[in-house]
Write a protein that holds these residues in place. Sequence first.
Motif, PDB file in Angstrom:
ATOM      1  N   ARG A  37     -13.231   3.420  -4.898  1.00  9.33           N
ATOM      2  CA  ARG A  37     -12.362   3.929  -5.973  1.00  9.33           C
ATOM      3  C   ARG A  37     -11.036   3.430  -6.164  1.00  9.33           C
ATOM      4  NH1 ARG A  37     -15.623   7.376  -9.532  1.00  9.33           N
ATOM      5  NH2 ARG A  37     -16.708   8.598  -8.331  1.00  9.33           N
ATOM      6  N   VAL A  38     -10.762   3.327  -7.346  1.00 10.27           N
ATOM      7  CA  VAL A  38      -9.304   2.580  -7.693  1.00 10.27           C
ATOM      8  C   VAL A  38      -8.315   3.439  -7.279  1.00 10.27           C
ATOM      9  CG1 VAL A  38      -7.998   1.850  -9.606  1.00 10.27           C
ATOM     10  CG2 VAL A  38     -10.355   1.235  -9.755  1.00 10.27           C
ATOM     11  N   TYR A  39      -7.055   2.948  -6.725  1.00 11.47           N
ATOM     12  CA  TYR A  39      -5.737   3.582  -6.695  1.00 11.47           C
ATOM     13  C   TYR A  39      -4.932   2.588  -7.459  1.00 11.47           C
ATOM     14  CZ  TYR A  39      -5.051   0.973  -2.398  1.00 11.47           C
ATOM     15  OH  TYR A  39      -4.716   0.283  -1.231  1.00 11.47           O
ATOM     16  N   ARG A  40      -3.950   3.121  -7.867  1.00  6.17           N
ATOM     17  CA  ARG A  40      -2.789   2.277  -8.911  1.00  6.17           C
ATOM     18  C   ARG A  40      -1.758   2.804  -8.972  1.00  6.17           C
ATOM     19  NH1 ARG A  40      -5.389   0.739 -13.891  1.00  6.17           N
ATOM     20  NH2 ARG A  40      -7.429   1.396 -13.333  1.00  6.17           N
ATOM     21  N   GLY A  41      -0.900   2.050  -9.595  1.00  7.42           N
ATOM     22  CA  GLY A  41       0.618   2.297  -9.628  1.00  7.42           C
ATOM     23  C   GLY A  41       1.375   2.151  -8.311  1.00  7.42           C
ATOM     24  N   GLY A  42       2.996   1.960  -8.394  1.00  2.60           N
ATOM     25  CA  GLY A  42       3.551   1.880  -7.276  1.00  2.60           C
ATOM     26  C   GLY A  42       3.828   3.097  -6.286  1.00  2.60           C
ATOM     27  N   SER A  43       4.020   2.508  -5.279  1.00  8.21           N
ATOM     28  CA  SER A  43       4.460   3.385  -3.912  1.00  8.21           C
ATOM     29  C   SER A  43       5.597   3.270  -3.271  1.00  8.21           C
ATOM     30  CB  SER A  43       2.971   3.768  -2.931  1.00  8.21           C
ATOM     31  OG  SER A  43       3.245   4.452  -2.020  1.00  8.21           O
ATOM     32  N   TRP A  44       6.301   4.324  -2.846  1.00  4.21           N
ATOM     33  CA  TRP A  44       7.562   4.076  -1.947  1.00  4.21           C
ATOM     34  C   TRP A  44       6.993   3.612  -0.641  1.00  4.21           C
ATOM     35  CZ3 TRP A  44       7.541   6.690   2.794  1.00  4.21           C
ATOM     36  CH2 TRP A  44       6.665   7.667   2.683  1.00  4.21           C
ATOM     37  N   TYR A  45       5.739   3.779  -0.203  1.00  2.47           N
ATOM     38  CA  TYR A  45       5.621   3.641   1.148  1.00  2.47           C
ATOM     39  C   TYR A  45       5.187   2.096   1.541  1.00  2.47           C
ATOM     40  CZ  TYR A  45       2.980   4.579   5.510  1.00  2.47           C
ATOM     41  OH  TYR A  45       2.448   4.702   6.722  1.00  2.47           O
ATOM     42  N   PHE A  46       5.299   1.183   0.387  1.00  2.10           N
ATOM     43  CA  PHE A  46       4.704  -0.329   0.618  1.00  2.10           C
ATOM     44  C   PHE A  46       5.983  -1.054   0.321  1.00  2.10           C
ATOM     45  CE2 PHE A  46       0.896   2.202   0.386  1.00  2.10           C
ATOM     46  CZ  PHE A  46       0.190   1.770   1.375  1.00  2.10           C
ATOM     47  N   ASP A  47       5.909  -2.470   0.370  1.00  2.00           N
ATOM     48  CA  ASP A  47       6.889  -3.417   0.089  1.00  2.00           C
ATOM     49  C   ASP A  47       6.887  -3.629  -1.546  1.00  2.00           C
ATOM     50  OD1 ASP A  47       5.074  -5.161  -0.595  1.00  2.00           O
ATOM     51  OD2 ASP A  47       4.915  -6.264   1.210  1.00  2.00           O
ATOM     52  N   GLU A  48       7.891  -4.210  -1.999  1.00  2.00           N
ATOM     53  CA  GLU A  48       7.988  -4.626  -3.500  1.00  2.00           C
ATOM     54  C   GLU A  48       6.567  -4.929  -4.248  1.00  2.00           C
ATOM     55  OE1 GLU A  48       9.016  -8.116  -1.687  1.00  2.00           O
ATOM     56  OE2 GLU A  48       9.753  -6.224  -1.179  1.00  2.00           O
ATOM     57  N   TRP A  49       5.950  -5.840  -3.784  1.00  2.67           N
ATOM     58  CA  TRP A  49       4.583  -6.190  -4.326  1.00  2.67           C
ATOM     59  C   TRP A  49       3.674  -5.077  -4.726  1.00  2.67           C
ATOM     60  CZ3 TRP A  49       2.688 -10.085  -6.868  1.00  2.67           C
ATOM     61  CH2 TRP A  49       1.307 -10.119  -7.113  1.00  2.67           C
ATOM     62  N   PHE A  50       3.706  -4.065  -3.777  1.00  4.83           N
ATOM     63  CA  PHE A  50       2.754  -2.937  -4.106  1.00  4.83           C
ATOM     64  C   PHE A  50       3.363  -1.789  -4.746  1.00  4.83           C
ATOM     65  CE2 PHE A  50       1.238  -4.944   0.029  1.00  4.83           C
ATOM     66  CZ  PHE A  50       0.027  -5.555  -0.583  1.00  4.83           C
TER      67      PHE A  50
END
Length: 74
Positions: A37-50
């Motif tokens: 399944r798809v997950y999308r958008g930004g997350s605080w948990y990863f670096d700037e690319w993600f």
Amino acid sequence: MTHDMSGNVHEWCQDWFGDYSSSSQVDPTGPTSGSTRVYRGGSWYFDEWFSRVSFRNGAVATYRSYGIGLRLAL
């Protein structure tokens, strides 16, 4: 009222993960079936690319991460 949730967590989506059609589309959903399944958008948990709003990836539904969640909308 709307709230900008950018950068909070990646959001699980109902769409199956896969390549989009090469033709022009509005609100593409990807393939009609699949194994991830798809997950999308930004997350605080990863670096700037993600952390980009346009980020899109796929994972099996049992995948767990501090950086992935869901948004309930009425």
